[in-house]
Every structure is written in C-alpha cells, then in structure tokens.
Design an enzyme around this catalytic site. Structure first.
Site, PDB file in Angstrom:
ATOM      1  N   ARG A  27     -69.597  18.263 -50.680  1.00 30.59           N
ATOM      2  CA  ARG A  27     -69.887  18.182 -51.989  1.00 30.59           C
ATOM      3  C   ARG A  27     -70.333  19.647 -52.543  1.00 30.59           C
ATOM      4  O   ARG A  27     -71.409  19.463 -53.460  1.00 30.59           O
ATOM      5  CB  ARG A  27     -70.857  17.123 -52.355  1.00 30.59           C
ATOM      6  CG  ARG A  27     -70.276  15.812 -52.127  1.00 30.59           C
ATOM      7  CD  ARG A  27     -69.313  15.190 -53.347  1.00 30.59           C
ATOM      8  NE  ARG A  27     -69.004  13.726 -53.093  1.00 30.59           N
ATOM      9  CZ  ARG A  27     -69.677  12.977 -53.597  1.00 30.59           C
ATOM     10  NH1 ARG A  27     -70.737  12.964 -54.643  1.00 30.59           N
ATOM     11  NH2 ARG A  27     -69.340  11.654 -53.655  1.00 30.59           N
ATOM     12  N   ARG A  31     -72.921  18.647 -59.308  1.00 30.57           N
ATOM     13  CA  ARG A  31     -73.855  18.619 -60.382  1.00 30.57           C
ATOM     14  C   ARG A  31     -74.983  19.671 -60.030  1.00 30.57           C
ATOM     15  O   ARG A  31     -75.773  19.806 -61.138  1.00 30.57           O
ATOM     16  CB  ARG A  31     -74.225  17.339 -60.645  1.00 30.57           C
ATOM     17  CG  ARG A  31     -72.888  16.678 -61.581  1.00 30.57           C
ATOM     18  CD  ARG A  31     -73.568  15.257 -61.806  1.00 30.57           C
ATOM     19  NE  ARG A  31     -73.431  14.463 -60.392  1.00 30.57           N
ATOM     20  CZ  ARG A  31     -73.654  13.088 -60.156  1.00 30.57           C
ATOM     21  NH1 ARG A  31     -73.822  12.420 -61.328  1.00 30.57           N
ATOM     22  NH2 ARG A  31     -73.617  12.637 -58.996  1.00 30.57           N
ATOM     23  N   ARG A  40     -67.630  20.962 -66.266  1.00 25.83           N
ATOM     24  CA  ARG A  40     -67.447  19.497 -66.477  1.00 25.83           C
ATOM     25  C   ARG A  40     -67.225  19.023 -67.983  1.00 25.83           C
ATOM     26  O   ARG A  40     -66.710  18.161 -68.625  1.00 25.83           O
ATOM     27  CB  ARG A  40     -68.420  18.855 -65.632  1.00 25.83           C
ATOM     28  CG  ARG A  40     -68.093  17.207 -65.435  1.00 25.83           C
ATOM     29  CD  ARG A  40     -69.268  16.684 -64.787  1.00 25.83           C
ATOM     30  NE  ARG A  40     -68.950  15.237 -64.601  1.00 25.83           N
ATOM     31  CZ  ARG A  40     -69.277  14.372 -65.591  1.00 25.83           C
ATOM     32  NH1 ARG A  40     -69.721  14.840 -66.486  1.00 25.83           N
ATOM     33  NH2 ARG A  40     -69.024  12.972 -65.098  1.00 25.83           N
ATOM     34  N   TYR A 154     -63.441   0.078 -51.714  1.00 35.33           N
ATOM     35  CA  TYR A 154     -63.695   0.542 -53.119  1.00 35.33           C
ATOM     36  C   TYR A 154     -62.622  -0.306 -53.710  1.00 35.33           C
ATOM     37  O   TYR A 154     -62.935  -1.133 -54.912  1.00 35.33           O
ATOM     38  CB  TYR A 154     -63.471   1.950 -53.590  1.00 35.33           C
ATOM     39  CG  TYR A 154     -64.805   2.861 -52.948  1.00 35.33           C
ATOM     40  CD1 TYR A 154     -66.028   2.865 -54.100  1.00 35.33           C
ATOM     41  CD2 TYR A 154     -64.893   3.600 -52.218  1.00 35.33           C
ATOM     42  CE1 TYR A 154     -67.167   3.439 -53.650  1.00 35.33           C
ATOM     43  CE2 TYR A 154     -66.005   4.384 -51.872  1.00 35.33           C
ATOM     44  CZ  TYR A 154     -66.938   4.304 -52.825  1.00 35.33           C
ATOM     45  OH  TYR A 154     -68.103   4.943 -52.320  1.00 35.33           O
TER      46      TYR A 154
HETATM   47  O1  CP3 Z   1     -67.191  18.616 -51.276  1.00 39.80           O
HETATM   48  C1  CP3 Z   1     -66.506  19.068 -52.354  1.00 39.80           C
HETATM   49  O2  CP3 Z   1     -67.339  19.850 -53.106  1.00 39.80           O
HETATM   50  C2  CP3 Z   1     -65.315  18.390 -52.798  1.00 39.80           C
HETATM   51  C3  CP3 Z   1     -65.401  17.338 -53.739  1.00 39.80           C
HETATM   52  C4  CP3 Z   1     -65.685  15.851 -53.585  1.00 39.80           C
HETATM   53  C5  CP3 Z   1     -66.239  15.014 -54.373  1.00 39.80           C
HETATM   54  N1  CP3 Z   1     -65.969  13.905 -53.999  1.00 39.80           N
HETATM   55  C6  CP3 Z   1     -66.380  15.499 -55.905  1.00 39.80           C
HETATM   56  C7  CP3 Z   1     -66.991  14.437 -56.845  1.00 39.80           C
HETATM   57  C8  CP3 Z   1     -65.442  15.136 -52.027  1.00 39.80           C
HETATM   58  C9  CP3 Z   1     -65.211  15.645 -50.961  1.00 39.80           C
HETATM   59  C10 CP3 Z   1     -65.550  13.828 -52.617  1.00 39.80           C
HETATM   60  C11 CP3 Z   1     -65.450  12.689 -51.787  1.00 39.80           C
HETATM   61  C12 CP3 Z   1     -65.975  11.449 -52.199  1.00 39.80           C
HETATM   62  N2  CP3 Z   1     -65.927  10.767 -53.134  1.00 39.80           N
HETATM   63  C13 CP3 Z   1     -66.470  10.426 -51.020  1.00 39.80           C
HETATM   64  C14 CP3 Z   1     -66.744  10.698 -49.607  1.00 39.80           C
HETATM   65  C15 CP3 Z   1     -67.688  11.489 -49.388  1.00 39.80           C
HETATM   66  C16 CP3 Z   1     -69.201  10.927 -49.559  1.00 39.80           C
HETATM   67  O3  CP3 Z   1     -70.007  11.390 -50.230  1.00 39.80           O
HETATM   68  O4  CP3 Z   1     -69.315   9.806 -49.126  1.00 39.80           O
HETATM   69  C17 CP3 Z   1     -66.856   9.365 -51.704  1.00 39.80           C
HETATM   70  C18 CP3 Z   1     -67.274   7.899 -51.222  1.00 39.80           C
HETATM   71  C19 CP3 Z   1     -66.247   9.408 -53.283  1.00 39.80           C
HETATM   72  C20 CP3 Z   1     -66.319   8.534 -54.320  1.00 39.80           C
HETATM   73  C21 CP3 Z   1     -67.237   9.116 -55.370  1.00 39.80           C
HETATM   74  N3  CP3 Z   1     -66.772   9.991 -56.179  1.00 39.80           N
HETATM   75  C22 CP3 Z   1     -68.520   8.530 -55.729  1.00 39.80           C
HETATM   76  C23 CP3 Z   1     -69.344   7.421 -55.008  1.00 39.80           C
HETATM   77  C24 CP3 Z   1     -68.931   9.288 -56.777  1.00 39.80           C
HETATM   78  C25 CP3 Z   1     -70.167   9.247 -57.785  1.00 39.80           C
HETATM   79  C26 CP3 Z   1     -71.206  10.209 -57.044  1.00 39.80           C
HETATM   80  C27 CP3 Z   1     -72.316  10.594 -57.956  1.00 39.80           C
HETATM   81  O5  CP3 Z   1     -72.860  11.425 -57.462  1.00 39.80           O
HETATM   82  O6  CP3 Z   1     -72.486  10.164 -58.889  1.00 39.80           O
HETATM   83  C28 CP3 Z   1     -67.954  10.434 -57.216  1.00 39.80           C
HETATM   84  C29 CP3 Z   1     -67.707  11.352 -58.463  1.00 39.80           C
HETATM   85  C30 CP3 Z   1     -67.767  12.509 -57.744  1.00 39.80           C
HETATM   86  N4  CP3 Z   1     -66.851  13.218 -56.778  1.00 39.80           N
HETATM   87  C31 CP3 Z   1     -68.524  13.914 -58.344  1.00 39.80           C
HETATM   88  C32 CP3 Z   1     -68.284  14.757 -57.479  1.00 39.80           C
HETATM   89  C33 CP3 Z   1     -68.775  16.378 -57.914  1.00 39.80           C
HETATM   90  C34 CP3 Z   1     -69.926  13.464 -59.325  1.00 39.80           C
HETATM   91  C35 CP3 Z   1     -69.033  13.380 -60.633  1.00 39.80           C
HETATM   92  C36 CP3 Z   1     -69.677  14.046 -61.693  1.00 39.80           C
HETATM   93  O7  CP3 Z   1     -69.492  15.342 -61.895  1.00 39.80           O
HETATM   94  O8  CP3 Z   1     -70.191  13.424 -62.511  1.00 39.80           O
END
Ligand code: CP3
Length: 350
Positions: A27, A31, A40, A154
């Site tokens: 990730r 943020r 964003r 999910y």
């Molecule tokens: O690594 C990277 O930089 C690539 C981007 C990436 C995101 N999500 C961006 C993201 C990757 C590889 C993921 C994978 C992902 N998404 C997973 C597997 C990895 C893990 O962390 O377990 C999962 C379970 C998800 C599902 C998901 N998407 C969740 C649970 C959330 C909310 C998380 C939060 O922090 O609020 C997201 C949204 C998300 N995906 C964000 C980002 C940067 C935050 C969104 C925002 O900008 O508000």
C-alpha cells in the site's frame, strides 16, 4: 521493450544474488502521503481514482518520487473483480468497502455473470500500460489480485468483518457451493493476472488477506487450492508469483508445494524459520510489523537489523511490511526505513 535500470527486485524473486536487499511497501501509494490525498480529492472518490488512467498512474509513481523503492505496484484494488461482477462496490467516508448486492444464496452465486477481463476491467489494463510507460524502465511493476477466498469473503459478507461468519457458514454448511464460487473466481483471477502480464506487469502478487481466519484443513481445501489453480495458469508465462496469506505462519509446509516463487510473511512468524521451512528456491517478502512505522528511527533501525539478521544473507529476500502501511505514518520514517534497508544490506553483502 525497455530494459530495466533496477532489476534487484526481480533477481531476488528468482533467488539470485543482489548487491543490496530490495524493498517496496504494501500500500505504498496511500493516505499517509499528502500528494495522494490531493490527487484523491481531485478524483472525487477512491474508485474514480482507480478508473482514471492518468490519476492511477500519478499516484502509483508518487511514492517512487519520494523514496528509493525497488518496485512499483499497480494502483488499484482487489475489489475491482466483485465490482465488475455487478455487486455494487461503494466506499463510505471513513469506512471500509461495502457492497449493495452481496451474494445471499445459491442462486445469486449461480447467476453471477461471465465477464471478460479485457473489456469489463479494461481500465485496469489501461493503467498497467500507462504506468509501464511512465516508469520507463526505472523499476519493475507489480500487478495483483485478491485470492478467490478473500474475494469470496467480501462478496458474501458484503463488507469487512472480524470473523466473516456468514462466509464460514456457507463454507462449512455448503462446501460444494463454496467450491463452485471459488472455482468461478479462480478462472477470473487467472484471466485477470494474465491480462495484467500481457499489459506489462513484471511480477504478480496474490493478496490472501483473510486466509489466516481458516483452520489448517479449510485453508488447504478452500484458499490454497484455489491459489494453486491460478499459479498453474500463470506459471507458463515465467512471470514470478508472490503469494501472501496473512496469518499463515504455521502452514509453510503446505505453501512450499504451491508453486509460488515468493511467499509474503506477516509479522507473527520468524523470517529465518519460515525460510528454513520453505527451502532455498522460494523467496520471502515482508515481516516488519507496520506499527513500527509509528515509532522512531532507533526502533525501526533495530527491526531492519533483526530482519536482515534472520535472513542471514540468503539470496531471495525482499524487504517489506507484514501488511499494508497505515494512514497515520510519517513519510519521513518511510524514507528512513528504505534507506536503512539499502545501507545495512549493502554493508552486509560487501
Ligand atoms: O499497494 C499499493 O499501493 C497498491 C494499492 C492497493 C490498494 N488496495 C489501494 C487502496 C492494494 C494492493 C490494495 C489491496 C487490497 N484492497 C486488499 C489486500 C491487501 C490488504 O491490505 O489486506 C484488501 C483487503 C483491499 C480491500 C480494501 N480496499 C479495503 C479494506 C479498503 C479500505 C482500507 C482503508 O484503509 O480504509 C480499501 C480501499 C483502499 N485501497 C485504499 C487504498 C489506498 C484507501 C482508500 C482511500 O483513499 O480512502
């Protein structure tokens, strides 16, 4: 094809010797970076950020402009597949992902539409091609997908959960139905990763975030088995595959035979022991508890030394966190971590 200027990440994935330990951060675009928050805000919401080629390219490159990282990762999300399947993904401010139309019964599973990843998820392939072009050979690009099990979590639960009880009820109560869903998702995930490779991804990672919620036998039958189906389809491309199951510390003996080139480790296991169990031909990645990035340079320094020490100079080591970076992290400490890994591993090698 552009040749890579920095290929230590790909070399480490193949367990070849490198001059310093490669590092990237799960990730890494997110943020905790003010420039991410600014892009964003321009995009409006998270999915619009993923679906716009220019924005997705911009945020993928942001962490690389700040830190000396050895790989880029496609900016997208694992939930793009359920979104394309019509489940109605949405994010409410300050909350995790949710679905308007979760899978509720056998019929909703059997009625899932057939999708063509190159049309229904074309925006992802567009992002991969655009990022490759923008990288211009700086570092390799990682493509990714969620594991079938994690996607199913999910899709049935309809949102994040501590125990995914609805999903487990289907798995234990109607195992055949669960297998039907997992096989369906395995085919889509394979097509999806192959399309990302075709578009330019140099390595791929499967995120099995919720595999660790399972018992050993359920992990083998429901999560690992579907990832093995995917690996079988990707193997002929020769593109390295990283498999990350969070919470898999006691299952290295099962994972060893999966065909994965590299295994992602969370922070609960000892990296040295994981390597002993996996053998010399499988690389490892991860292991640092992301919460250390909330502390200070001294504590991070100790952890870098510990992890490099546990690896003991063996080829096939990629430094990373044991799970994604959190929004509260100070980017200055990320810079410290990246530079420290490079400096300390260089000193150990020379
Ligand atoms: O690594 C990277 O930089 C690539 C981007 C990436 C995101 N999500 C961006 C993201 C990757 C590889 C993921 C994978 C992902 N998404 C997973 C597997 C990895 C893990 O962390 O377990 C999962 C379970 C998800 C599902 C998901 N998407 C969740 C649970 C959330 C909310 C998380 C939060 O922090 O609020 C997201 C949204 C998300 N995906 C964000 C980002 C940067 C935050 C969104 C925002 O900008 O508000």
């Amino acid at each position: 094809m552009t040749t890579l200027q920095n290929d230590i990440f790909l070399k480490a994935l193949r367990c070849e010797p490198v001059s310093r330990t490669p590092i990237w951060i799960m990730r890494q675009a997110g943020r905790y970076l003010p420039e991410y928050r600014a892009t964003r805000a321009k995009a409006g919401d998270f999915m619009s950020l993923c679906k716009n080629t220019d924005f997705a390219t911009e945020v993928t490159l942001q962490p690389l402009d700040r830190f000396d990282l050895d790989a880029a990762i496609l900016f997208s999300d694992i939930l793009t597949i359920p979104d394309a399947l019509g489940l109605g993904l949405y994010f409410e401010t300050g909350e995790g992902p949710k679905f308007k139309n979760p899978l509720t019964d056998a019929r909703s599973i059997q009625n899932l539409p057939r999708i063509d990843v190159n049309t229904d998820l074309q925006y992802v392939m567009n992002a991969v091609s655009s990022i490759k072009k923008a990288l211009n050979g700086r570092v390799p690009l990682i493509g990714f997908s969620g594991s079938p099990w994690t996607l199913a979590c999910y899709m049935i639960q309809g949102e994040g959960s501590r125990d995914f009880a609805k999903v487990k009820k289907v798995m234990y109560g109607q195992p055949e139905l669960m297998h039907q869903l997992l096989d369906f998702l395995s085919d889509i995930v394979s097509d999806y990763l192959l399309a990302q490779i075709e578009a330019g991804a140099d390595a791929v990672q499967i995120f099995d975030t919720w595999g660790g919620l399972l018992s050993e036998s359920a992990y083998r039958d429901f999560s690992l088995r579907s990832m093995e189906r995917i690996i079988e389809r990707i193997k002929p491309t020769g593109v390295p595959i990283i498999m990350f199951t969070k919470g898999a510390g006691s299952w290295m003996h099962l994972i060893k035979g999966s065909g994965a080139d590299c295994v992602g480790l969370d922070w609960t296991m000892n990296l040295g022991r994981a390597r002993d169990q996996l053998g010399d031909n499988i690389a490892v990645q991860g292991n640092l508890d992301p919460s250390f990035l909330l502390t200070d340079e001294e504590k991070i320094d100790e952890q870098v030394a510990r992890i490099l020490g546990e690896n003991h100079g063996r080829p096939g080591h990629i430094f990373n966190l044991g799970h994604g970076i959190t929004p509260q992290v100070n980017p200055e400490l990320v810079k410290f971590l990246v530079d420290r890994v490079h400096d300390l591993s260089f000193l150990q090698e020379s």
